[in-house]
Design a protein around this motif. Sequence first.
Motif, PDB file in Angstrom:
ATOM      1  N   LEU A  54       0.838  -1.182   0.000  1.00  0.00           N
ATOM      2  CA  LEU A  54       0.000   0.000   0.000  1.00  0.00           C
ATOM      3  C   LEU A  54       0.883   1.246   0.000  1.00  0.00           C
ATOM      4  O   LEU A  54       1.829   1.340   0.777  1.00  0.00           O
ATOM      5  N   GLY A  55       0.607   2.184  -0.898  1.00  0.00           N
ATOM      6  CA  GLY A  55       1.389   3.413  -0.996  1.00  0.00           C
ATOM      7  C   GLY A  55       2.538   3.355  -1.976  1.00  0.00           C
ATOM      8  O   GLY A  55       3.173   4.373  -2.247  1.00  0.00           O
ATOM      9  N   GLU A 113       1.578   5.730 -11.242  1.00  0.00           N
ATOM     10  CA  GLU A 113       0.401   5.372 -10.448  1.00  0.00           C
ATOM     11  C   GLU A 113       0.806   5.146  -8.992  1.00  0.00           C
ATOM     12  O   GLU A 113       1.978   5.009  -8.684  1.00  0.00           O
ATOM     13  N   MET A 114      -0.196   5.074  -8.107  1.00  0.00           N
ATOM     14  CA  MET A 114       0.046   4.743  -6.699  1.00  0.00           C
ATOM     15  C   MET A 114      -1.010   3.752  -6.227  1.00  0.00           C
ATOM     16  O   MET A 114      -2.184   3.858  -6.599  1.00  0.00           O
ATOM     17  N   ILE A 115      -0.588   2.803  -5.390  1.00  0.00           N
ATOM     18  CA  ILE A 115      -1.518   1.832  -4.820  1.00  0.00           C
ATOM     19  C   ILE A 115      -2.184   2.451  -3.595  1.00  0.00           C
ATOM     20  O   ILE A 115      -1.501   2.948  -2.698  1.00  0.00           O
ATOM     21  N   HIS A 153       5.436  -1.860 -12.628  1.00  0.00           N
ATOM     22  CA  HIS A 153       6.496  -2.259 -11.708  1.00  0.00           C
ATOM     23  C   HIS A 153       6.779  -1.122 -10.733  1.00  0.00           C
ATOM     24  O   HIS A 153       6.506   0.043 -11.012  1.00  0.00           O
ATOM     25  N   LYS A 154       7.299  -1.480  -9.564  1.00  0.00           N
ATOM     26  CA  LYS A 154       7.601  -0.494  -8.538  1.00  0.00           C
ATOM     27  C   LYS A 154       8.757   0.395  -8.980  1.00  0.00           C
ATOM     28  O   LYS A 154       9.674  -0.059  -9.644  1.00  0.00           O
ATOM     29  N   VAL A 155       8.687   1.654  -8.577  1.00  0.00           N
ATOM     30  CA  VAL A 155       9.789   2.589  -8.815  1.00  0.00           C
ATOM     31  C   VAL A 155      10.103   3.295  -7.502  1.00  0.00           C
ATOM     32  O   VAL A 155       9.266   3.409  -6.617  1.00  0.00           O
ATOM     33  N   ASN A 156      11.338   3.757  -7.390  1.00  0.00           N
ATOM     34  CA  ASN A 156      11.721   4.551  -6.229  1.00  0.00           C
ATOM     35  C   ASN A 156      11.066   5.913  -6.353  1.00  0.00           C
ATOM     36  O   ASN A 156      11.130   6.544  -7.396  1.00  0.00           O
TER      37      ASN A 156
END
Length: 85
Positions: A17-18, A29-31, A76-79
Amino acid sequence: MEIVDKTKNKQKEQWQLGDVLKSNDGDIEMIIKDNYNNYTIIDFKGDMMGFGPFSIYELGGHDTISNLQKEYPNYHKVNAKLVIE
């Protein structure tokens, strides 16, 4: 010459989350959890579909983050850092 594949295995990536995500198309995007307690993704692209400075257009609506991740394998996640001024 040795070829090294440094691309991430998307199945091993743990979303939370987040987390800030980026699609293969470059969308950011953001979760979040919505009003119905479902995990979803909100878009930060300006004026997407006429929703204003950032879109709250939701992608998903899943009971778990892992189900959300399965539906959107092109993310995919990013910093990222939150900056408040």
